[in-house]
Design a protein around this motif. Structure first.
Motif, PDB file in Angstrom:
ATOM      1  N   ALA A 152      23.971 -24.609  25.121  1.00 43.85           N
ATOM      2  CA  ALA A 152      23.201 -25.533  24.266  1.00 43.85           C
ATOM      3  C   ALA A 152      23.307 -25.078  22.808  1.00 43.85           C
ATOM      4  N   GLY A 153      23.292 -23.749  22.634  1.00 39.88           N
ATOM      5  CA  GLY A 153      23.444 -23.201  21.278  1.00 39.88           C
ATOM      6  C   GLY A 153      24.793 -23.566  20.698  1.00 39.88           C
ATOM      7  N   LEU A 154      25.828 -23.498  21.528  1.00 40.05           N
ATOM      8  CA  LEU A 154      27.186 -23.826  21.072  1.00 40.05           C
ATOM      9  C   LEU A 154      27.275 -25.303  20.669  1.00 40.05           C
ATOM     10  N   VAL A 155      26.612 -26.159  21.465  1.00 42.95           N
ATOM     11  CA  VAL A 155      26.608 -27.596  21.128  1.00 42.95           C
ATOM     12  C   VAL A 155      25.944 -27.787  19.764  1.00 42.95           C
ATOM     13  N   ALA A 156      24.838 -27.043  19.549  1.00 45.12           N
ATOM     14  CA  ALA A 156      24.118 -27.162  18.268  1.00 45.12           C
ATOM     15  C   ALA A 156      25.001 -26.675  17.109  1.00 45.12           C
ATOM     16  N   ILE A 157      25.711 -25.560  17.328  1.00 44.57           N
ATOM     17  CA  ILE A 157      26.598 -25.030  16.268  1.00 44.57           C
ATOM     18  C   ILE A 157      27.683 -26.057  15.962  1.00 44.57           C
ATOM     19  N   SER A 158      28.309 -26.562  17.028  1.00 45.13           N
ATOM     20  CA  SER A 158      29.395 -27.532  16.858  1.00 45.13           C
ATOM     21  C   SER A 158      28.870 -28.792  16.160  1.00 45.13           C
ATOM     22  N   PHE A 159      27.667 -29.232  16.561  1.00 41.54           N
ATOM     23  CA  PHE A 159      27.044 -30.413  15.950  1.00 41.54           C
ATOM     24  C   PHE A 159      26.920 -30.209  14.431  1.00 41.54           C
ATOM     25  N   SER A 160      26.381 -29.050  14.050  1.00 40.92           N
ATOM     26  CA  SER A 160      26.150 -28.802  12.620  1.00 40.92           C
ATOM     27  C   SER A 160      27.461 -28.720  11.845  1.00 40.92           C
ATOM     28  N   ILE A 161      28.448 -28.020  12.426  1.00 45.56           N
ATOM     29  CA  ILE A 161      29.723 -27.872  11.712  1.00 45.56           C
ATOM     30  C   ILE A 161      30.387 -29.234  11.540  1.00 45.56           C
TER      31      ILE A 161
ATOM     32  N   PHE B 113      37.807 -35.491  14.168  1.00 43.71           N
ATOM     33  CA  PHE B 113      36.593 -34.675  14.263  1.00 43.71           C
ATOM     34  C   PHE B 113      36.416 -34.146  15.688  1.00 43.71           C
ATOM     35  N   LEU B 114      36.781 -34.977  16.666  1.00 46.81           N
ATOM     36  CA  LEU B 114      36.684 -34.530  18.061  1.00 46.81           C
ATOM     37  C   LEU B 114      37.677 -33.405  18.323  1.00 46.81           C
TER      38      LEU B 114
ATOM     39  N   LEU C  17      37.517 -25.867  17.753  1.00 45.11           N
ATOM     40  CA  LEU C  17      36.468 -24.889  17.425  1.00 45.11           C
ATOM     41  C   LEU C  17      35.966 -24.231  18.712  1.00 45.11           C
ATOM     42  N   GLY C  18      35.672 -25.052  19.723  1.00 45.75           N
ATOM     43  CA  GLY C  18      35.188 -24.532  20.997  1.00 45.75           C
ATOM     44  C   GLY C  18      36.242 -23.666  21.669  1.00 45.75           C
ATOM     45  N   LEU C  19      37.462 -24.172  21.665  1.00 48.63           N
ATOM     46  CA  LEU C  19      38.574 -23.452  22.306  1.00 48.63           C
ATOM     47  C   LEU C  19      38.811 -22.104  21.609  1.00 48.63           C
ATOM     48  N   GLY C  20      38.800 -22.140  20.289  1.00 49.18           N
ATOM     49  CA  GLY C  20      38.974 -20.902  19.506  1.00 49.18           C
ATOM     50  C   GLY C  20      37.863 -19.918  19.818  1.00 49.18           C
TER      51      GLY C  20
ATOM     52  N   ALA D  96      35.725 -25.566  25.183  1.00 49.91           N
ATOM     53  CA  ALA D  96      36.321 -26.757  24.557  1.00 49.91           C
ATOM     54  C   ALA D  96      35.439 -27.975  24.817  1.00 49.91           C
ATOM     55  N   GLY D  97      34.915 -28.076  26.029  1.00 50.58           N
ATOM     56  CA  GLY D  97      34.048 -29.209  26.394  1.00 50.58           C
ATOM     57  C   GLY D  97      32.779 -29.244  25.568  1.00 50.58           C
ATOM     58  N   LEU D  98      32.188 -28.071  25.364  1.00 55.83           N
ATOM     59  CA  LEU D  98      30.948 -28.029  24.577  1.00 55.83           C
ATOM     60  C   LEU D  98      31.216 -28.356  23.107  1.00 55.83           C
ATOM     61  N   GLY D  99      32.370 -27.891  22.606  1.00 53.37           N
ATOM     62  CA  GLY D  99      32.756 -28.229  21.227  1.00 53.37           C
ATOM     63  C   GLY D  99      32.912 -29.731  21.072  1.00 53.37           C
ATOM     64  N   TRP D 100      33.544 -30.335  22.072  1.00 51.83           N
ATOM     65  CA  TRP D 100      33.750 -31.795  22.072  1.00 51.83           C
ATOM     66  C   TRP D 100      32.393 -32.524  22.136  1.00 51.83           C
ATOM     67  N   LEU D 101      31.477 -31.996  22.982  1.00 51.58           N
ATOM     68  CA  LEU D 101      30.166 -32.638  23.143  1.00 51.58           C
ATOM     69  C   LEU D 101      29.385 -32.602  21.826  1.00 51.58           C
ATOM     70  N   GLY D 102      29.376 -31.431  21.174  1.00 48.53           N
ATOM     71  CA  GLY D 102      28.667 -31.299  19.895  1.00 48.53           C
ATOM     72  C   GLY D 102      29.225 -32.273  18.870  1.00 48.53           C
ATOM     73  N   ALA D 103      30.560 -32.373  18.834  1.00 48.81           N
ATOM     74  CA  ALA D 103      31.223 -33.276  17.878  1.00 48.81           C
ATOM     75  C   ALA D 103      30.871 -34.730  18.198  1.00 48.81           C
ATOM     76  N   THR D 104      30.874 -35.083  19.475  1.00 47.81           N
ATOM     77  CA  THR D 104      30.578 -36.466  19.876  1.00 47.81           C
ATOM     78  C   THR D 104      29.170 -36.864  19.460  1.00 47.81           C
ATOM     79  N   ILE D 105      28.199 -35.983  19.747  1.00 48.49           N
ATOM     80  CA  ILE D 105      26.799 -36.302  19.399  1.00 48.49           C
ATOM     81  C   ILE D 105      26.683 -36.481  17.884  1.00 48.49           C
ATOM     82  N   SER D 106      27.303 -35.558  17.151  1.00 50.94           N
ATOM     83  CA  SER D 106      27.238 -35.601  15.688  1.00 50.94           C
ATOM     84  C   SER D 106      27.843 -36.900  15.143  1.00 50.94           C
TER      85      SER D 106
END
Lengths: 299, 215
Positions: free
Chosen positions: A184-193, A222-223, A229-232, A281-291
C-alpha cells in the motif's frame, strides 16, 4: 497493429527518457521503493529457507517409548510384539540399552561421564512411527502406550515440529501483513511520483487532448513510468535481499549447526524473484492508474 | 461542414459569450471571423473543436451534433480538425520534428509514413531545415508556421486558427496568411478568427459584436 506497437514503444521510450532526465530523483525513488519491498521479500526468503530446513530434518513426528530401567529384555520383546500388532502403528524401531550406551560413549563430551557410572543408565526403547501423524492421534497413542506394563515413559517427538509449524504460520502471516502494508505504501509512493509527473507535463497532456489523443494514449507513458518505477524498485529489493543472504549465510549456518542441522541460506529462488518483480511492477502500475484517473476525472 | 443553429454560450455567473448565433460554413470555404476583443471569436472556435460545450442551440460539424457527442468520441472528431491556437501550445522540450509528429503518433500512424508526412508538412511551411531545432530557437513567425505544420500534418478537412497573425510583423503575417490561402486552395475548409481580416482577401467575413453576429 504496427502503429499500436509503435505507440507502445514510443510511450515506453518516453517513460525511460523521463526517468533518465532526473537521475538523482529517479534513483532516490527506486531506493525508497526497493527498501520498502526488501522487508517482505527478505521475510519470504527467510521463510523459504526455514521451510527447506524443516523439510530436510526428520519432520515425521514420532513417539519414543522408554521401558523401565529394571525391565528385562523379555518384557521389551513383548512390548515390541504388541507394538508391531497395534493398529495405529506404522513402524517400530527397537533401541537396545547396550546400543544406546555404545552410541553415547562415542560422543567425546559424554564418554567421561558415562564411564564413571556404575551401571548402564539407559533403558530399552522404541521409536514408533504412527500411521496417522496428526497431533491428536499421536497423543491418543501415547496415552495408550503409557498404560502398558513396564513402560516407564512415553515421549511425543512431534512437539518441536508443531512449534516450528506454528512459527512458520506466524512468519507467513507476518510476511503477508508486511507485504500488504508496504505494498500500500508503494502504491502511495507511485501515486505521488506520477502525480508530480502529470503536473509537470500538464501542457503536453492538454495539447495532446486538443490534438485528438484518447485517455489511453495520454495515460500510456505515465503507466510505463509507474511500471518501470515499480520494476526498478523490485530489482533494488532483489539485490538487497541477495546481498543480505550472502552476508547472513555464514553466521546463520554456524547457528543452525549448533542444533545438528545444516543450512546454506539461499537468496530468493526464480519463482519468488518473479513474484517480487511482478508484484512491484503491478503496484507501480496501480499507483499510476489511480493517479491518472483522478487527474483525468478532474478535467 | 459547420452549422451553428441558434447557438448560445453562457459562462458562470451569467456572462453571455455568444447569443443566438446561426450560420453555415460550406465545405472548402474560407471564412474569417472578426470582431473586437471579447466579441466571442475564440469561444466560437472552441465550440467547433468541442473544447467547450454550447449552453443553447446546436453545433454541427461534418453533420455531427456536438452537444450529443460522447466523451469517447471527442478525440476522433478532433483528429479531423486542424487547430492553430492563439498561444500556439507548442511543446518546448521537443524538437520541431517531434512537435509536428505528435498528431500522427496520436492517430497511430506507422513511424515511417509519419516521418514522411512530418517532413512534407515542414517543407510546406518552410521549416524543413529546422526539424532538429527546439521551438525556443525559432523566431515568432517560425513558431507560428510550426503551429500550422502541426495543425495540417494530419491532412484535416477543417482548419481552425485563432489569431494566427497576432504579434507578427506585417511581412511575416502576410507570409502566414499566404500559407492558409494555399491550404484553402487545395480544398481545406478554413475558419480563422482574427483582427486582421484584410490579410485574407476573398474570404467570407463573419462579424461578431458582443457575442452576436452582425448582418
Amino acid at each position: 497493429m504496427m502503429g499500436w506497437l509503435a505507440q507502445h514503444g514510443a510511450a515506453a521510450l518516453l517513460a525511460l527518457r523521463r526517468l533518465a532526465i532526473a537521475p538523482v530523483n529517479s534513483l532516490l525513488s527506486l531506493l525508497a521503493i526497493g527498501i520498502a519491498l526488501a522487508l517482505p521479500a527478505g521475510g519470504q526468503m527467510l521463510l523459504s529457507n526455514a521451510l527447506h530446513l524443516a523439510g530436510t530434518s526428520s519432520a515425521v513426528p514420532q513417539i519414543s517409548v522408554f521401558m523401565a530401567a529394571n525391565a528385562e529384555r523379555r518384557a521389551a520383546t513383548e512390548i515390541e510384539s504388541r507394538l508391531g500388532k497395534y493398529g495405529g502403528v506404522k513402524q517400530v524401531q527397537f533401541l537396545a540399552r547396550e546400543e544406546t550406551l555404545a552410541r553415547m560413549k562415542a560422543n567425546p563430551g559424554l564418554r567421561d561421564v558415562i564411564e564413571v557410572l556404575p551401571a548402564n543408565p539407559f533403558p530399552d526403547a522404541f521409536v514408533v512411527t504412527a500411521t496417522d501423524d496428526r497431533p491428536e492421534a499421536m497423543e491418543k497413542l501415547a496415552i495408550e502406550f503409557r498404560q502398558w506394563p513396564k513402560v516407564e515413559h512415553v515421549q511425543l517427538d512431534s512437539a518441536w515440529v508443531r512449534r516450528l509449524d506454528a512459527l512458520l504460520k506466524l512468519g507467513r502471516t507476518a510476511v503477508l501483513l508486511l507485504g500488504a502494508l508496504l505494498g500500500a505504501g508503494l502504491v502511495a509512493i507511485s501515486f505521488s511520483i506520477i502525480r508530480m509527473q502529470v503536473l509537470t507535463h500538464r501542457t503536453e497532456i492538454e495539447v495532446s487532448q486538443l490534438l485528438g489523443a484518447t485517455d489511453g494514449f495520454i495515460q500510456r507513458p505515465f503507466l510505463y513510468y509507474g511500471v518501470l518505477l515499480g520494476l526498478g524498485g523490485g530489482v533494488v529489493a532483489w539485490l538487497l535481499v541477495g546481498a543480505a543472504a550472502l552476508w547472513l549465510r555464514a553466521p546463520l549456518g554456524e547457528l543452525v549447526q549448533l542444533y545438528d542441522l545444516t543450512l546454506v541460506l539461499e537468496a530468493l529462488d526464480a519463482r519468488d524473484s518473479a513474484v517480487l518483480l511482478g508484484f512491484a511492477a503491478g503496484l507501480g502500475w496501480l499507483g499510476a492508474t489511480i493517479s491518472l484517473q483522478q487527474h483525468l476525472r478532474q478535467r | 461542414m459547420i452549422r451553428f443553429d441558434r447557438v448560445s454560450k453562457r459562462y458562470p455567473p451569467g456572462l453571455d459569450a455568444l447569443s443566438d448565433l446561426s450560420f453555415v460554413v460550406a465545405e472548402r470555404e474560407m471564412v474569417v471571423v472578426s470582431g473586437h476583443s471579447g466579441a466571442g471569436k475564440s469561444t466560437l472556435l472552441k465550440l467547433i473543436a468541442a473544447v467547450e460545450k454550447s449552453t443553447g442551440g446546436a453545433v454541427l460539424v461534418g453533420g455531427q451534433n456536438l452537444s450529443g457527442l460522447a466523451r469517447s468520441a471527442l478525440p476522433f472528431l478532433r483528429r479531423r480538425i486542424g487547430m492553430v491556437f492563439q498561444d500556439q501550445k507548442l511543446l518546448f522540450d521537443r524538437t520541431v520534428f517531434e512537435n509536428v509528429l505528435l498528431p500522427l503518433s496520436i492517430a497511430g500512424f506507422h513511424p515511417r509514413e509519419a516521418a514522411q508526412r512530418v517532413r512534407a508538412a515542414l517543407d510546406k511551411v518552410g521549416l524543413a531545415s529546422r526539424e532538429k531545432a527546439l521551438p525556443v530557437m525559432l523566431s515568432g513567425g517560425e513558431q507560428q508556421r510550426l503551429a500550422i505544420a502541426r495543425a495540417v500534418v494530419n491532412r484535416p478537412s477543417l482548419l481552425l486558427a485563432d489569431e494566427p497573425t497576432a504579434h507578427l510583423d506585417q511581412e511575416t503575417a502576410e507570409d502566414v496568411a499566404r500559407i492558409f490561402h494555399e491550404f484553402h486552395h487545395v480544398g481545406v475548409t478554413v475558419l480563422i478568427a482574427t483582427y486582421a481580416s484584410e490579410l485574407f482577401p476573398g474570404a467570407r467575413r463573419l462579424q461578431l459584436d458582443h457575442g452576436r453576429l452582425l448582418p
